[in-house]
Each structure stands twice: as structure tokens, then as C-alpha cells.
Design an enzyme around this catalytic site. Structure first.
Site, PDB file in Angstrom:
ATOM      1  N   HIS A 309       0.847  -1.182   0.000  1.00 15.60           N
ATOM      2  CA  HIS A 309       0.000   0.000   0.000  1.00 15.60           C
ATOM      3  C   HIS A 309       0.882   1.230   0.000  1.00 15.60           C
ATOM      4  O   HIS A 309       1.985   1.214   0.557  1.00 15.60           O
ATOM      5  CB  HIS A 309      -0.918   0.003   1.230  1.00 15.60           C
ATOM      6  N   ASP A 367      -8.065  -4.562  -0.305  1.00 15.71           N
ATOM      7  CA  ASP A 367      -8.589  -5.138  -1.542  1.00 15.71           C
ATOM      8  C   ASP A 367      -8.433  -6.651  -1.597  1.00 15.71           C
ATOM      9  O   ASP A 367      -9.071  -7.316  -2.420  1.00 15.71           O
ATOM     10  CB  ASP A 367      -7.873  -4.525  -2.755  1.00 15.71           C
TER      11      ASP A 367
END
Length: 433
Positions: A309, A367
Site C-alpha cells: 500500500h 482489496d
């Protein structure tokens, strides 16, 4: 919070120096205030992607990427996701405090009774091809709300902003569900005031006029949790887009339409769709080592989706919540054997023990499991990002409201490092070689 306790001395070209204030927030790193830099030194800062630039002061969301912490108004996301519901979290993000029972009931009422869309908006849907992506439809429909509610909107009026905020949060599930219904050729289902926020969306997605449809409360709760986890995430690309458009004084509906367009990008909101495609490509648990090797190969275009991320350098706290939800949802649906979930769990286990991923701090993000849950619920992949936009609308409106009342905010106007030709004279066409 102190704005004057510290300064940073910068030596600019030609020996010019300037003392710049160091601003300290409640949490997180301090920032150097460079607003006087150009006036005093004739230079700008250069920061592609704004990865080292604070564009605003905000009291809404805090992320500690090193520790894997996400706070909404000071509350940990894990606690809110397990103890709260989406509209209570929405109230918190908008108003700064958790609501009393009376405040909560009033807020839920106001959202519930704004869920209808103007009947003329149906004609807008019918102008699209049936195979149009739901995000494209949502961008157009949300932008069109500016044409339906332009006369009574003064962004400097707190009451007008509140009404616009309620409208936007309330109508987004209807807008998204209708985009799906249109794509499959089914009649639009109107919102129901007797259902909660997540259940109402599920009903509009899957019910038909032919027979009664019962929303499973466990599925509604799982979707509500996904909404909470996606409600806000500090100054990401789509939120920054909403703030940038809003800084011009534009309608909040136009600003949110721009935010949806930004979210649509595969590097932002479309990542959970990419994770499901990747798990399908891997196919079976025994092929995981092969794909991990490919992920480490710089010459192989394969990317391990759902890991790493921009901000988190630790386990994304939202991923841990969704991992638990994935088991609950699949168990409820009677799915004892889900290849994608089995591959995901084993892929996570191996990757977290792998030195390559440990060194690069590549941990599962939000996700990684959300797409598996949505797919198990029967939600088509093309709707994954639309659901993300639905949830993030709360954060966008909270950030937009905060920006409007911030006396330091100006119209967004980044500068540049120009690298094109110097000044030159126009050459007539017949003389050009």
C-alpha cells in the site's frame, strides 16, 4: 497543537536562507510550512504525486502506515467495524463525535427519506448502452444531480451543505443499484424506508417486482462492514480530487462525480477486481510458489495484487477485519470450499513468511479479501468499484465540508518544474524545415 514552537532553516540557491515554521498535529509527523518559500527565495518545492506534501489540515482520518493504524475521528477502524454501523460512522465522520440516540435516529431518518431519485433521472440511464460500466453511469448521474438541485445550493450556507450532504449519501445506493439493474435489463427497484442502509442497497440490487425478496441480515451486516472500512482514507487520490474541484466553489455533486472518476482508476478503486482476476489466474494452491517467483522477477509483468500500500508499511487493519468477514459470509452461504479464499489465505501465509515480501513490507491490503466477499454475495465484478464509491461518498462529503469552512484553504493550484523549450519566435509555415 503548536504552530510556532519550531522552525526549519532552508538554504536556497545563491545563499538565501529562510526560516520556515514547523507545524505539529495531534498525531503523525510534523510538517514544514513552505507557503512563504517562493516569496522569500524565488523557489518552489518539487514533489511528484505529493507524497511528501500535506495539502490541508484535517481532523477526520489519521493513518499510521508504519504501525498499521487507521483512525476515524480518533476511533480505531477495527472497533468501529465490529461495534458500530455505517450510518453511525457516517455521522461520526461528518460531525466529529458519535451520535446520541436522538441524533442517530434523526440522521437515519434524514438519510432514509432522501434515497429517492427524481423520476426524470430514469431517462438519463436509458441513454447509455446496456454494457456501459457502472462507474461511467455513476459519474454521469451524480454530475447530473447538479442540474436537479442547483437553485437551492449555497455552499457557504451550513444548512444547504447539510442538505446536499444528506442527499448525496442517501442517493448513492440508488444510483449504483440502478446502474446495475439497467445493465442487466431488469426494472429499477425503488428504495424502501423500512430497510437499513446496506439492506436497502442489496434489495435494490437483487429484488424484482415479481416476488418478495428477503435480505439476509448477515449479508447486510457484512456489506455494512465493507462500507465502514471504505468510508474514508485520508487524502488519497479521489479525496484530493473532490477537495480540488470543491476548492473552485463548484457544486458538491460535480466534485463527487470527479471523485468517482478518480476512484475508477485500477491503481485506486479497481484493485479488488484485479485481486479476484489474479486468484483465478493462479487457479490452485499448488501453483502459488510459481506465481510468487514471477512476482519477484523484474522481467515478468505479473504483479501480486492486493499486497502493499502507498501508505501502509504494515498489515492493513481493514484487511484483518475483512478476512474474518470472508469466513462468516461463505459459511452463511453454505460455501464450504471456495478455491479463491483458500488460495488467498495460503498466498497470504506464504508471502508473510517470505523474506522478499518482509523486506519490502508487502502486506495484504483492504482489496485482498473484499472482492472475494462481494463475489460470494453475487455482486458482479463490474460493481466492485461502484460499491467502493458508494461507501467513500461519506468521506468525500466530510472532507468537502471541512474544506469549505477552512479559512486557510484556497483554490487548488499546484506549480510545476518547466522543462520545455525556452522562448522562441514564430516561424511562418513556408519557412519551416
Amino acid at each position: 497543537m503548536s504552530d510556532t514552537a519550531k522552525t526549519a532553516r532552508l538554504v536556497a540557491p545563491e545563499g538565501r536562507t529562510v526560516d520556515l515554521p514547523v507545524l505539529e498535529g495531534t498525531l503523525g509527523p510534523a510538517v514544514i510550512d513552505v507557503r512563504r518559500l517562493y516569496a522569500e527565495t524565488g523557489t518552489f518545492t518539487y514533489d511528484p504525486g505529493y507524497t511528501s506534501t500535506a495539502s490541508c489540515r484535517s481532523a477526520i482520518t489519521f493513518i499510521d502506515g508504519e504501525r498499521g493504524v487507521l483512525l476515524y475521528r480518533g476511533y480505531r477502524i477495527e472497533e468501529l467495524a465490529t461495534k458500530s454501523d455505517f450510518l453511525e460512522v457516517a455521522y461520526l465522520l461528518l460531525h466529529g463525535e458519535l451520535p446520541t440516540r436522538e441524533q442517530y435516529d434523526r440522521f437515519v431518518h434524514d438519510i432514509t427519506y432522501h434515497t429517492m431519485l427524481h423520476e426524470q433521472i430514469q431517462f438519463l440511464y436509458r441513454g447509455f448502452r446496456r454494457d456501459s460500466h457502472p462507474m461511467a453511469v455513476m459519474i454521469a448521474v451524480v454530475g447530473a444531480l447538479s442540474a436537479f438541485y442547483y437553485e437551492d445550493l449555497d455552499v457557504d450556507d451550513p444548512h444547504h451543505r447539510m442538505v446536499a450532504t444528506h442527499r448525496m449519501i442517501a442517493k448513492m445506493p440508488t444510483i449504483a443499484a440502478w446502474a446495475y439493474k439497467y445493465s442487466v435489463g431488469q426494472p429499477f427497484m425503488y428504495p424502501r424506508n423500512d430497510l437499513d442502509y446496506a439492506a436497502n442497497f442489496i434489495h435494490m440490487m437483487f429484488a424484482t417486482p415479481c416476488e418478495p425478496y428477503r435480505v439476509d441480515p448477515v449479508l447486510a451486516r457484512a456489506l455494512d462492514r465493507i462500507f465502514i472500512l471504505h468510508a474514508d482514507h485520508e487524502q488519497n487520490a479521489s479525496t484530493s480530487t473532490v477537495r480540488l474541484v470543491g476548492s473552485t466553489g463548484a457544486s458538491p455533486y460535480a466534485a463527487v462525480a470527479a471523485g468517482i472518476a478518480s476512484l475508477w482508476g485500477p491503481a485506486h478503486g479497481g484493485a479488488n477486481e484485479a485481486v479476484v482476476r489474479m486468484l483465478e489466474e493462479i487457479g490452485t494452491v499448488d501453483r502459488i510458489p510459481e506465481f510468487l517467483a514471477r512476482a519477484k522477477d523484474r522481467n515478468d509483468p505479473f504483479r501480486l495484487m492486493g499486497f502493499g500500500h502507498r501508505v501502509y508499511k504494515n498489515y492493513d487493519p481493514r484487511a484483518a477485519v475483512l478476512k474474518e468477514s470472508a469466513d462468516e459470509v461463505l459459511d452463511l452461504l453454505g460455501i464450504r470450499h471456495n478455491p479463491k479464499l483458500e488460495i488467498a489465505k495460503e498466498l497470504e501465509r506464504i508471502a508473510l513468511q517470505d523474506e522478499y515480501f518482509q523486506e519490502r513490507k508487502l502486506f495484504p491490503n483492504v482489496d485482498f479479501y473484499s472482492g472475494i466477499i462481494l463475489e460470494a454475495m453475487g455482486i458482479p465484478r463490474r460493481m466492485f468499484t461502484a460499491i467502493f464509491a458508494l461507501a467513500r461518498t461519506v468521506g468525500w462529503m466530510a472532507q468537502w465540508n471541512e474544506m469549505i469552512v477552512d479559512p486557510e484553504q484556497k483554490i487548488g493550484r499546484p506549480r510545476q518544474l518547466y522543462v520545455g523549450p525556452g522562448e522562441r519566435a514564430y516561424v511562418p509555415m513556408e519557412e519551416r524545415r
